[in-house]
Design an enzyme around this catalytic site. Structure first.
Site, short mmCIF file in Angstrom:
data_model
loop_
_atom_site.label_atom_id
_atom_site.label_comp_id
_atom_site.label_asym_id
_atom_site.label_seq_id
_atom_site.Cartn_x
_atom_site.Cartn_y
_atom_site.Cartn_z
N SER A 124 45.73 24.57 33.86
CA SER A 124 45.43 24.99 35.13
C SER A 124 44.00 24.74 35.63
CB SER A 124 45.28 26.63 34.80
OG SER A 124 44.94 26.98 35.97
N TYR A 150 42.68 34.62 32.20
CA TYR A 150 43.77 33.81 32.16
C TYR A 150 43.49 32.38 32.10
CZ TYR A 150 46.90 30.72 34.56
OH TYR A 150 47.72 29.65 34.93
N LYS A 154 43.79 29.28 28.81
CA LYS A 154 44.27 27.86 29.06
C LYS A 154 43.29 27.03 28.38
CE LYS A 154 48.10 28.52 31.84
NZ LYS A 154 49.36 28.02 31.33
#
Length: 340
Positions: A124, A150, A154
């Site tokens: 991402s 989040y 990643k």
């Protein structure tokens, strides 16, 4: 080539599976259906006209995963599985670390045990953190932590995969840093079907168009951007799927080591620009309200995509208008998504 796709019943996963099947790849889907529906897999079969092996298993279950690898014998893995809501990750960070990092550890262990040396990882743009001067380039210095848990998961997953590649010269990994996927398959048969209240802009807009939501909530209009709303690089999900197929071709050519690519369009659109485009595509005004800023959101983020074009021969082809029209077609044909 046979490809095992974790999270293959999800939004990006289904579109990628259809693309891969159309290009002659064999596909094995592993998905616990925590945020997806069995009907999505059936529609992948319908659109491709091909059979797809499907296992409803948690990628973090090493024994179940090992059994699948030993039975199916994939040559490569595309790893989509994981939680993905920025706001939820801020509220429930441990949920994200336990799941997103844990399943990747399990997957890499089983790949090593079964001799599978090729992985494409769904990363991402959040890994870049708070970069003040986009466009974002793959060689940018990454922060120790992203702007939300989040994004940090990643980052951790990228680092683990990078370490595996450094430890084993035969291990090939492609890290694909997505920007903002929008749109749906042109058939209207597969698309984004978020559980509960959507966390992303496009599904919230189209649910408002069909009457499932009263109005769109725009989070902040006081950012340092031309109209005060956040600017993002929106990419059609079918273009994104094509990017994964392009990455797999690196494995077919032999060892590629570790590669990192942005997948975006290379230009940004503000929330209000996207809303206006959806109004035009829908032929109606879409009600909205301005709320306060949302934790974890950056003012502006868009990609430098020149590396993917140069090395993968890939570039996004679809327009913002295509994204809007295809998203609306999906939602109008499937007002309740895939159903129960």
């Amino acid at each position: 080539m046979k490809v095992l796709v974790t999270g293959g019943a999800g939004y990006i996963g289904t579109h990628t599976c259809v693309t891969l099947l159309g290009q002659g790849y064999e596909v094995v889907i592993v998905d616990n259906l925590s945020n997806s529906k069995p009907a999505a897999v059936e529609r992948v079969r319908e659109l491709s006209g091909k059979d797809v092996a499907f296992y409803q298993e948690d990628v973090g279950d090493e024994q179940a995963l090992r059994d699948i690898f030993q039975k199916e014998k994939p040559q490569a893995v595309i790893h989509f599985a994981g939680y993905k809501a920025v706001g939820e990750s801020v509220e429930q960070p441990l949920k994200y670390y336990e799941n997103n990092v844990g399943i990747t550890v399990a997957l890499l262990k089983v790949m090593g045990q079964c001799g599978v040396k090729n992985i494409v990882f769904s990363s991402s743009a959040t890994v870049y953190g708070d970069v003040e001067n986009p466009p974002l380039r793959e060689d940018a210095k990454l922060p120790h932590h992203a702007n939300c848990p989040y994004g940090t998961t990643k980052l951790i997953n990228e680092q683990m995969i990078t370490d595996c590649a450094h430890a084993d010269p035969a291990f090939n990994a492609v890290l694909l840093r997505y920007f903002n996927p929008v749109g749906a398959h042109e058939s209207g048969r597969i698309g984004e079907d978020p559980a509960g209240t959507p966390n992303n802009l496009a599904p919230y807009i189209v649910q408002t168009v069909v009457g499932k939501r009263d109005k769109l909530h725009v989070f902040g209009n006081d950012y340092p951007t031309p109209d005060g709303t956040c600017i993002r690089d929106y990419i059609h999900v079918v273009d994104l799927a094509e990017g994964h197929a392009a990455a797999l071709k690196l494995f077919e050519k032999g060892g590629c080591g570790l590669r990192v690519y942005n997948l975006g369009t290379g230009r940004g659109h503000s929330v209000m620009e996207v809303l206006k485009a959806f109004c035009e595509a829908a032929g109606q005004e879409i009600p909205y309200v301005i709320d306060g800023r949302r934790d974890g959101d950056l003012p502006e983020s868009y990609a430098d995509v020149s590396k993917a074009k140069r090395e993968l021969g890939w570039e996004a082809k679809k327009t913002l208008q295509d994204m809007c029209v295809d998203s609306l077609r999906w939602q109008r044909q499937n007002p309740d998504g895939y159903g129960d």
